[in-house]
Scaffold this motif. Structure first.
Motif, short mmCIF file in Angstrom:
data_model
loop_
_atom_site.label_atom_id
_atom_site.label_comp_id
_atom_site.label_asym_id
_atom_site.label_seq_id
_atom_site.Cartn_x
_atom_site.Cartn_y
_atom_site.Cartn_z
N ILE A 149 0.84 -1.20 0.00
CA ILE A 149 0.00 0.00 0.00
C ILE A 149 0.88 1.25 0.00
O ILE A 149 0.61 2.21 -0.73
N GLY A 150 1.95 1.23 0.80
CA GLY A 150 2.85 2.39 0.86
C GLY A 150 3.55 2.66 -0.45
O GLY A 150 3.65 3.81 -0.88
N ILE A 151 4.02 1.61 -1.12
CA ILE A 151 4.73 1.78 -2.40
C ILE A 151 3.82 2.39 -3.45
O ILE A 151 4.15 3.40 -4.09
N VAL A 152 2.65 1.78 -3.64
CA VAL A 152 1.73 2.26 -4.68
C VAL A 152 1.23 3.66 -4.35
O VAL A 152 1.11 4.53 -5.23
N SER A 153 0.95 3.92 -3.08
CA SER A 153 0.41 5.22 -2.68
C SER A 153 1.43 6.34 -2.90
O SER A 153 1.09 7.39 -3.45
N SER A 154 2.66 6.12 -2.49
CA SER A 154 3.69 7.13 -2.68
C SER A 154 3.97 7.34 -4.16
O SER A 154 4.15 8.47 -4.62
N LEU A 155 3.97 6.26 -4.92
CA LEU A 155 4.19 6.33 -6.36
C LEU A 155 3.11 7.15 -7.05
O LEU A 155 3.36 7.82 -8.05
N ALA A 156 1.90 7.11 -6.51
CA ALA A 156 0.77 7.84 -7.10
C ALA A 156 0.51 9.17 -6.41
O ALA A 156 -0.40 9.90 -6.79
N GLY A 157 1.27 9.50 -5.36
CA GLY A 157 1.08 10.77 -4.67
C GLY A 157 -0.18 10.82 -3.83
O GLY A 157 -0.76 11.89 -3.63
N ILE A 158 -0.62 9.68 -3.32
CA ILE A 158 -1.85 9.62 -2.54
C ILE A 158 -1.54 9.10 -1.13
O ILE A 158 -0.48 8.54 -0.89
N GLY A 159 -2.49 9.29 -0.24
CA GLY A 159 -2.28 8.88 1.13
C GLY A 159 -2.57 7.42 1.41
O GLY A 159 -2.36 6.94 2.51
N GLY A 160 -3.07 6.71 0.41
CA GLY A 160 -3.30 5.28 0.56
C GLY A 160 -4.72 4.89 0.90
O GLY A 160 -5.03 3.71 0.99
N GLY A 161 -5.61 5.87 1.09
CA GLY A 161 -6.98 5.54 1.43
C GLY A 161 -7.68 4.73 0.36
O GLY A 161 -8.51 3.86 0.67
N SER A 162 -7.34 4.97 -0.90
CA SER A 162 -7.97 4.24 -1.99
C SER A 162 -7.54 2.78 -2.00
O SER A 162 -8.16 1.94 -2.65
N LEU A 163 -6.46 2.47 -1.26
CA LEU A 163 -6.00 1.09 -1.13
C LEU A 163 -6.33 0.51 0.23
O LEU A 163 -6.82 -0.61 0.34
N SER A 164 -6.08 1.27 1.28
CA SER A 164 -6.25 0.73 2.63
C SER A 164 -7.70 0.62 3.05
O SER A 164 -8.07 -0.31 3.78
#
Length: 264
Positions: A149-164
């Motif tokens: 979640i951290g890798i994809v979120s940082s790569l996309a500039g998001i906080g991870g809510g769309s994944l977590s």
């Protein structure tokens, strides 16, 4: 940056704050495409716009996620087991995602972002009427999920809510607690990812004035100043709305964002 562009960024911050509180996202899903559209009008080279948008988005998420997490904590919307074991993974993953963003060619980053978000939108929409739940993974697997979640979120500039949020809700965490827990994790992802983008940006030529690495301070302060005031509105709406309604709002929002990025 002109007064007109600053006013637009202040307005973006209003919506970012509401979405952060309502959906447990740091606002990057709105900030990244907005900055990609706005920054070229401020005279910033398109060669570095995507990195500036990602890094500045993560910086704004630190503010919005902190405010959103505080409000959800007061409302009792945090699952401490999930946060405890996701946290180590998202710290490492957030930094690695910023590093990967330096390796992937600029023209592909928005497409990667769009495909990921499109998949998440479909999955969340299909889960609206589904009652199937899985048990939360053990500590090690939860930490590994946090890394991804951290890798994809940082790569996309998001906080991870769309994944977590979908991950937590799928594994039995009630939707409001999934949103609140996501806000806490989003704060850590954003901090880790922002540090990575700052370090990578120090050696880049042609960055605009008032930048720290890839973080563009005028946009950061404009968005953060209004978003931190409106997260409380979103958090209160999250309590009042039903789980199915939250899922519908979440999935429709993700679909719109993914479409805009795929067409960029």
């Amino acid at each position: 940056m002109s007064i007109e562009l600053l006013l637009v960024l202040l307005l973006v911050g209003v919506f970012v704050g509401i979405l952060a509180g309502l959906l447990g996202i740091g606002g990057g899903l709105l900030v990244v495409p907005s900055l990609m559209f706005i920054l070229p009008y401020a005279g910033i080279s398109e060669k570095i716009v995507i990195q500036l948008a990602l890094a500045t988005s993560l910086a704004t998420i630190i503010v919005t996620s902190a405010s959103s997490a505080f409000n959800h904590f007061k409302l009792g919307n945090v699952d401490f087991y999930a946060v405890k074991w996701l946290m180590p993974g998202v710290v490492v993953g957030g930094f690695l995602g910023a590093t990967l963003a330096e390796w992937i060619p600029n023209q592909y980053l928005p497409k990667v972002f769009g495909v990921i978000v499109f998949f998440l939108a479909i999955k969340m929409y299909l889960s609206i009427h589904s009652q199937a739940k899985r048990a939360m993974p053990g500590a090690v697997m939860t930490t590994l999920w946090g890394s991804g979640i951290g890798i994809v979120s940082s790569l996309a500039g998001i906080g991870g809510g769309s994944l977590s949020v979908p991950f937590l809700n799928r594994h039995g965490v009630e939707m409001r607690q999934a949103v609140g827990s996501s806000s806490v994790c989003g704060l850590v992802i954003a901090l880790s990812g922002m540090i990575g983008f700052i370090l990578h940006g120090f050696s880049v030529a042609g960055l605009p004035k008032y930048s720290i690495g890839y973080v563009y301070l005028p946009a950061l302060f404009a968005i953060a100043s209004t978003s931190m005031l409106t997260t409380r509105i979103g958090a209160k709406l999250a309590v009042r709305l039903s789980t199915s309604t939250l899922k519908k709002v979440f999935s429709i929002f993700l679909m719109l964002v993914s479409t805009s990025m795929l067409l960029h």
